[in-house]
Design an enzyme around this catalytic site. Structure first.
Site, short mmCIF file in Angstrom:
data_model
loop_
_atom_site.label_atom_id
_atom_site.label_comp_id
_atom_site.label_asym_id
_atom_site.label_seq_id
_atom_site.Cartn_x
_atom_site.Cartn_y
_atom_site.Cartn_z
N HIS A 204 -0.66 -1.36 -7.87
CA HIS A 204 0.79 -1.96 -7.11
C HIS A 204 -0.21 -1.72 -5.60
CE1 HIS A 204 1.97 2.06 -6.79
NE2 HIS A 204 1.99 1.41 -5.64
N ASP A 234 0.24 0.86 -14.46
CA ASP A 234 -0.07 0.82 -12.89
C ASP A 234 -1.49 1.37 -12.27
OD1 ASP A 234 0.16 0.59 -10.19
OD2 ASP A 234 2.05 1.73 -9.80
N GLY A 317 2.57 6.15 2.10
CA GLY A 317 1.75 6.01 2.54
C GLY A 317 0.22 7.49 1.16
N SER A 319 0.26 6.57 -1.80
CA SER A 319 0.08 5.33 -3.45
C SER A 319 -1.10 5.88 -3.05
CB SER A 319 0.83 4.38 -3.43
OG SER A 319 0.71 3.67 -4.51
N SER A 334 2.15 6.53 -8.67
CA SER A 334 3.02 5.70 -8.93
C SER A 334 3.63 5.37 -7.80
CB SER A 334 2.70 5.33 -10.36
OG SER A 334 3.64 3.78 -10.70
#
Length: 467
Positions: A204, A234, A317, A319, A334
């Site tokens: 993402h 993801d 922050g 991810s 994720s």
């Protein structure tokens, strides 16, 4: 006094012999580990066999309902009949008799998946309680909640509904920061297809074609996204620019803050109940436990399945940052709900699934072991922070850090390993040679004590016959 000398001599001799044996074994082990044919990749680290997982596979999903690590550290297997319980005991695990099999639990999740999609919901199988837990965040309307509750009741009493105060969101922004498009994301793990180097991160974070930089001013270009999947999965693959390719000496290290790092030696799937660690620049190094596998989350952007559910907290922050345990790569961040003040639930994309699909492997390992898509998207031919390895800080990595960023200076495993590396092949056997040398010195000392004692005895004996 004479007895004291004999004891000293005996101790020195025994220590020397023991040291020679240990030193020889150390040298043999080092040579076995270092003498790898040229071009052969390091083998992935494998963990000890899990009797829980093995017996579940043998008994099948109609007689079991998952396994997890108990409070005493032993595997626990949920079973549905006494015969299965007996087999679990013989395998060395603890059985727990439950009412519903894994087939029933999976049937419930398939029914939920087939219902109209409701953003802000998630579900996973809780092995310990033998139920399916459905979570809904604050964005889910009363009518959708009522409809889901009715569906859960129709499935059966083993589907439990929970309301979460937060919101299920992807955790954009980053661990070791990467800036691209309108997002800031994380470097997860350094991987390779055998020819080029890549960053494995969250899907993402950005679509194929996104250009990534190592600084907020976007002057230090890192690479661009060449493959990925989101939603459904993801994960994504960022190919390094030639000038940003990672230093092999530190490419397998993830930063955890305070100038420390953890060397990643393999990849695996986690176990329910296992303690795990996540690193991110927003909230630093955080720990928690795996609560479920194969979880499904309905993000606003779409549905993602097959995720690892944990109690590790995360915030915007974090991810794409790495999830690991005892030097084994497990997943990339994720999304989830909650924060690191009040706690929450965080989901991770398993790295094994991502690497198999992308046709890549961790740096230092062979990417040809799994099938899947290559780095260009086309089909391609196809393991603990309590004792981290020191690492040079990665500028911009903040309190945490993902894969040690090559655009942020040198990363290294530490002083001892660096010295061994500079010694070349001798570095691996140097400790064993040192033990052998010390043992030989002890043998010389022991022999000297024996000779000196002999001379002393000779003088004492003949002095008695002198006139």
């Amino acid at each position: 006094m004479r007895h004291a000398r004999r004891n000293l001599q005996r101790i020195a001799r025994l220590a020397a012999v023991g040291g020679l044996v240990c030193g020889s074994l150390m040298v043999s082990d080092a040579m076995a580990g270092e003498t790898r044919p040229p071009g052969t990749a390091a083998a992935p680290t494998t963990r000890a066999a899990d009797p829980g997982g093995e017996v579940v596979e043998r008994l099948g999903t109609s007689r079991t309902a998952g396994s997890w690590i108990g409070a005493d550290g032993r595997p626990v297997v949920a079973v549905t009949d006494p015969g299965a319980a007996a087999e679990v005991r013989r395998a060395g695990a603890n059985p727990k008799t439950v009412r519903h099999s894994m087939d029933e639990l999976h049937s419930a999740t398939e029914t939920l998946r087939g219902a109209p999609r409701v953003p802000g919901t998630a579900w996973a199988v809780n092995y310990r309680t033998n139920e399916v837990v459905v979570r809904a965040d604050r964005t889910v309307s009363a009518s959708d909640w009522s409809r889901l509750t009715e569906l859960a009741e129709d499935i059966g009493g083993f589907v439990r509904m929970e309301r979460n105060p937060g919101t299920f969101t992807t955790r954009l922004n980053g661990a070791a920061p990467m800036f691209g498009g309108n997002s800031r994301c994380s470097a997860g793990f350094n991987v390779t297809d055998g020819q080029r180097s890549f960053i494995l991160t969250a899907g993402h974070c950005g679509p194929v074609g996104t250009t990534w930089f190592g600084d907020r001013g976007r002057n230090d270009r890192v690479g661009s996204t060449v493959a990925g999947s989101f939603p459904v999965n993801d994960f994504s693959l960022v190919r390094y620019d030639e000038s940003s390719a990672p230093d092999p000496a530190g490419a397998d290290i993830v930063a955890i803050g305070e100038n420390r790092g953890v060397r990643i030696s393999g990849a695996a799937d986690p176990s329910v109940g296992q303690e795990v660690f996540r690193s991110g620049s927003t909230t630093g190094l955080r720990s928690g436990r795996v609560t479920a596998l194969n979880a499904t989350v309905n993000y606003p952007e779409g549905t993602v399945g097959g995720l690892i559910e944990t109690t590790v907290c995360a915030e915007s922050g974090d991810s794409g940052g790495p999830l690991f345990a005892q030097g084994i790569a497990l997943g990339v961040t994720s999304g989830g709900t909650g924060d690191c003040d009040s706690g929450g639930t965080t989901y991770f994309q398993p790295v094994t699934t991502a690497m198999a699909s992308l046709g890549v492997a961790l740096i230092g390992q062979s990417p040809g072991a799994q099938g899947g898509a290559g780095a260009d998207g086309r089909p391609a031919a196809p393991a603990d922070p309590s004792a981290p390895a020191p690492e040079s800080p990665a500028p911009g990595a903040g309190a945490g850090g993902g894969a040690a960023p090559p655009w942020g200076g040198r990363s290294g495993p530490g002083i001892v390993t660096d010295i061994a590396a500079e010694l070349g092949p001798l570095g691996a056997v140097a400790p064993g040679i040192g033990v052998i040398g010390a043992s030989l010195v002890l043998l010389v000392v022991s022999r000297w004590i024996q000779t000196a004692q002999g001379r002393r005895n000779y003088r004492e004996y003949y002095s008695q016959t002198w006139a």
